[in-house]
Design a protein around this motif. Structure first.
Motif, PDB file in Angstrom:
ATOM      1  N   LEU A 147       0.851  -1.208  -0.065  1.00 31.00           N
ATOM      2  CA  LEU A 147      -0.119  -0.026   0.134  1.00 31.00           C
ATOM      3  C   LEU A 147       0.913   1.491   0.013  1.00 31.00           C
ATOM      4  CD1 LEU A 147      -2.708  -1.084   2.395  1.00 31.00           C
ATOM      5  CD2 LEU A 147      -2.844  -1.074  -0.083  1.00 31.00           C
ATOM      6  N   SER A 148       0.217   2.131  -0.420  1.00 27.59           N
ATOM      7  CA  SER A 148       0.980   3.513  -0.471  1.00 27.59           C
ATOM      8  C   SER A 148       0.114   4.621  -0.124  1.00 27.59           C
ATOM      9  CB  SER A 148       1.530   3.990  -1.895  1.00 27.59           C
ATOM     10  OG  SER A 148       0.204   4.072  -2.777  1.00 27.59           O
ATOM     11  N   TRP A 149       0.474   5.908  -0.403  1.00 30.11           N
ATOM     12  CA  TRP A 149      -0.434   6.847   0.301  1.00 30.11           C
ATOM     13  C   TRP A 149      -1.710   7.024  -0.739  1.00 30.11           C
ATOM     14  CZ3 TRP A 149      -1.988  10.747  -2.876  1.00 30.11           C
ATOM     15  CH2 TRP A 149      -1.475  11.017  -3.979  1.00 30.11           C
ATOM     16  N   HIS A 150      -1.796   6.425  -1.563  1.00 29.20           N
ATOM     17  CA  HIS A 150      -2.979   6.357  -2.459  1.00 29.20           C
ATOM     18  C   HIS A 150      -4.203   5.686  -1.571  1.00 29.20           C
ATOM     19  CE1 HIS A 150      -0.491   6.416  -6.443  1.00 29.20           C
ATOM     20  NE2 HIS A 150      -0.763   7.716  -5.672  1.00 29.20           N
ATOM     21  N   VAL A 151      -3.789   4.798  -0.407  1.00 28.28           N
ATOM     22  CA  VAL A 151      -4.982   4.337   0.069  1.00 28.28           C
ATOM     23  C   VAL A 151      -5.716   5.088   0.831  1.00 28.28           C
ATOM     24  CG1 VAL A 151      -3.555   3.814   2.345  1.00 28.28           C
ATOM     25  CG2 VAL A 151      -5.122   2.145   1.647  1.00 28.28           C
ATOM     26  N   LEU A 152      -4.991   6.512   1.057  1.00 27.79           N
ATOM     27  CA  LEU A 152      -5.788   7.546   1.926  1.00 27.79           C
ATOM     28  C   LEU A 152      -7.185   7.960   0.939  1.00 27.79           C
ATOM     29  CD1 LEU A 152      -3.132   9.540   3.486  1.00 27.79           C
ATOM     30  CD2 LEU A 152      -4.523   8.052   4.642  1.00 27.79           C
ATOM     31  N   LEU A 153      -6.951   7.488  -0.235  1.00 29.14           N
ATOM     32  CA  LEU A 153      -8.235   8.080  -1.176  1.00 29.14           C
ATOM     33  C   LEU A 153      -9.513   7.052  -0.772  1.00 29.14           C
ATOM     34  CD1 LEU A 153      -6.372   8.644  -4.545  1.00 29.14           C
ATOM     35  CD2 LEU A 153      -7.467  10.492  -2.880  1.00 29.14           C
ATOM     36  N   PHE A 154      -9.226   6.022  -0.038  1.00 26.65           N
ATOM     37  CA  PHE A 154     -10.299   5.344  -0.114  1.00 26.65           C
ATOM     38  C   PHE A 154     -11.352   6.014   1.104  1.00 26.65           C
ATOM     39  CE2 PHE A 154     -12.461   2.793   3.314  1.00 26.65           C
ATOM     40  CZ  PHE A 154     -13.222   1.713   2.657  1.00 26.65           C
ATOM     41  N   PHE A 155     -10.976   6.630   1.903  1.00 26.69           N
ATOM     42  CA  PHE A 155     -11.877   7.645   3.005  1.00 26.69           C
ATOM     43  C   PHE A 155     -12.804   8.627   2.212  1.00 26.69           C
ATOM     44  CE2 PHE A 155      -8.165   5.574   5.104  1.00 26.69           C
ATOM     45  CZ  PHE A 155      -8.764   5.147   6.395  1.00 26.69           C
ATOM     46  N   PRO A 156     -12.301   9.483   1.371  1.00 27.84           N
ATOM     47  CA  PRO A 156     -13.218  10.230   0.800  1.00 27.84           C
ATOM     48  C   PRO A 156     -14.040   9.452  -0.262  1.00 27.84           C
ATOM     49  CG  PRO A 156     -10.913  10.519  -0.257  1.00 27.84           C
ATOM     50  CD  PRO A 156     -10.896   9.896   0.892  1.00 27.84           C
ATOM     51  N   ALA A 157     -13.694   8.518  -0.927  1.00 24.08           N
ATOM     52  CA  ALA A 157     -14.574   7.598  -1.771  1.00 24.08           C
ATOM     53  C   ALA A 157     -15.696   6.874  -0.894  1.00 24.08           C
ATOM     54  CB  ALA A 157     -13.722   6.421  -2.301  1.00 24.08           C
ATOM     55  N   PHE A 158     -15.199   6.671   0.366  1.00 21.90           N
ATOM     56  CA  PHE A 158     -16.341   5.966   1.369  1.00 21.90           C
ATOM     57  C   PHE A 158     -17.213   7.077   1.530  1.00 21.90           C
ATOM     58  CE2 PHE A 158     -18.133   3.912   4.952  1.00 21.90           C
ATOM     59  CZ  PHE A 158     -18.260   2.407   4.556  1.00 21.90           C
ATOM     60  N   LEU A 159     -16.800   8.122   1.896  1.00 20.18           N
ATOM     61  CA  LEU A 159     -17.701   9.284   2.370  1.00 20.18           C
ATOM     62  C   LEU A 159     -18.777   9.708   1.043  1.00 20.18           C
ATOM     63  CD1 LEU A 159     -18.541  11.488   4.252  1.00 20.18           C
ATOM     64  CD2 LEU A 159     -16.651  12.922   3.092  1.00 20.18           C
ATOM     65  N   LEU A 160     -18.111   9.759  -0.037  1.00 21.10           N
ATOM     66  CA  LEU A 160     -19.001   9.962  -1.117  1.00 21.10           C
ATOM     67  C   LEU A 160     -19.877   8.726  -1.285  1.00 21.10           C
ATOM     68  CD1 LEU A 160     -16.699  10.938  -4.060  1.00 21.10           C
ATOM     69  CD2 LEU A 160     -18.375  12.304  -3.067  1.00 21.10           C
ATOM     70  N   LEU A 161     -19.650   7.522  -1.097  1.00 18.85           N
ATOM     71  CA  LEU A 161     -20.561   6.421  -1.069  1.00 18.85           C
ATOM     72  C   LEU A 161     -21.751   6.585   0.066  1.00 18.85           C
ATOM     73  CD1 LEU A 161     -21.508   3.318  -1.614  1.00 18.85           C
ATOM     74  CD2 LEU A 161     -19.965   2.726   0.088  1.00 18.85           C
ATOM     75  N   LEU A 162     -21.583   6.921   1.208  1.00 16.25           N
ATOM     76  CA  LEU A 162     -22.466   7.440   2.356  1.00 16.25           C
ATOM     77  C   LEU A 162     -23.305   8.412   1.765  1.00 16.25           C
ATOM     78  CD1 LEU A 162     -20.135   7.315   5.537  1.00 16.25           C
ATOM     79  CD2 LEU A 162     -21.665   5.339   4.468  1.00 16.25           C
TER      80      LEU A 162
END
Length: 268
Positions: A147-162
């Motif tokens: 994993l790299s720092w790109h993994v942090l993009l999961f959190f805004p993506a999950f927020l958009l999902l919610l």
């Protein structure tokens, strides 16, 4: 009491939405008890969610890897995350259709902000997802995902999902309460979209003329969530597509909520 209920029914839409959304203590407790009651008298309880999903992924991984001629260490994380996230999508959408129907005994007894029950449905699905996403850890360790720092993009993506899940929950909750046949249409549509979304197959295996299926919002949302957890970064095209879809879903949900929120109890 009647005076309070009367004033509540005539409050503006924003206040109505906020009153239901801010009571996390109520809708989260209701969501938790939904899970507890579903697995009452079960020895393992919600752990069955993890075990059943794990067995399915373990059985499908080698088979589909061989069918598509893809290296297992590369395909297995793709499949595991695809199945886990699709399980979340496919539970959020049908649940949204029954949001107010399943809460009719509350809504008929007194005034409750209807957003309270949309959050309840969403909270229940988040709890189920939490029991399943833990399967990602052993899969990632086995596949050697770095994993790299790109993994942090999961959190805004999950927020958009919610955000989208809540908006769609309001839309489907209102529409399916008024027109009960819509529920069957939505269920059939989700079954079809499962095969048009890269859950079991790799997007790069598509021929050029078939790539239009990747415009599917669920495919774009899946890419935003899955790619960071596989050490990559989703395309700008997917981010823009989901942002546009988010605006559309919020506007649609707001218009329906403002106009029809007071009629839900009469449709039950």
């Amino acid at each position: 009491m009647s005076a309070t209920a009367h004033s509540n029914l005539h409050r503006n839409a924003w206040t109505d939405w906020w009153e239901g959304s801010r009571r996390v203590d109520i809708w989260w407790t209701l969501a938790w008890f939904d899970i507890v009651l579903r697995y009452r008298r079960s020895l393992l309880g919600p752990i069955w969610l993890t075990l059943s999903m794990g067995v399915m992924i373990a059985g499908m991984g080698p088979l589909y890897s061989a069918l598509f001629g893809t290296e297992l260490s590369r395909f297995f994380p793709h499949l595991a995350l695809g199945v886990i996230f699709w399980g979340l999508f496919s539970s959020i959408v049908p649940d949204a259709c029954h949001t107010f129907v399943n809460s009719s005994h509350y809504l008929k007894q007194g005034y409750f902000p209807i957003t309270l029950f949309v959050w309840r449905s969403l909270g229940r699905n988040i709890i189920q997802f939490a029991h399943q996403i833990v399967l990602y850890v052993p899969v990632a360790l086995w596949a050697g995902i770095s994993l790299s720092w790109h993994v942090l993009l999961f959190f805004p993506a999950f927020l958009l999902l919610l955000v989208n899940a809540h908006a769609i929950g309001l839309v489907l909750g209102l529409v399916c309460t008024r027109f009960r046949d819509i529920t069957q249409i939505v269920t059939s549509l989700m079954q079809m979209l499962m095969f048009l979304t890269p859950v079991f197959w790799l997007p790069e295996n598509l021929p050029g003329r078939a790539r239009y299926v990747l415009w599917n919002p669920l495919a774009q949302m899946l890419d935003l969530l899955r790619t960071p957890l596989m050490g990559g970064m989703a395309s700008v095209h997917d981010w823009l597509g989901i942002l546009c879809w988010t605006v559309v879903s919020i506007v649609g949900a707001s218009l329906l909520f403002v106009k029809y929120r007071r009629r839900v109890v009469y449709w039950l």
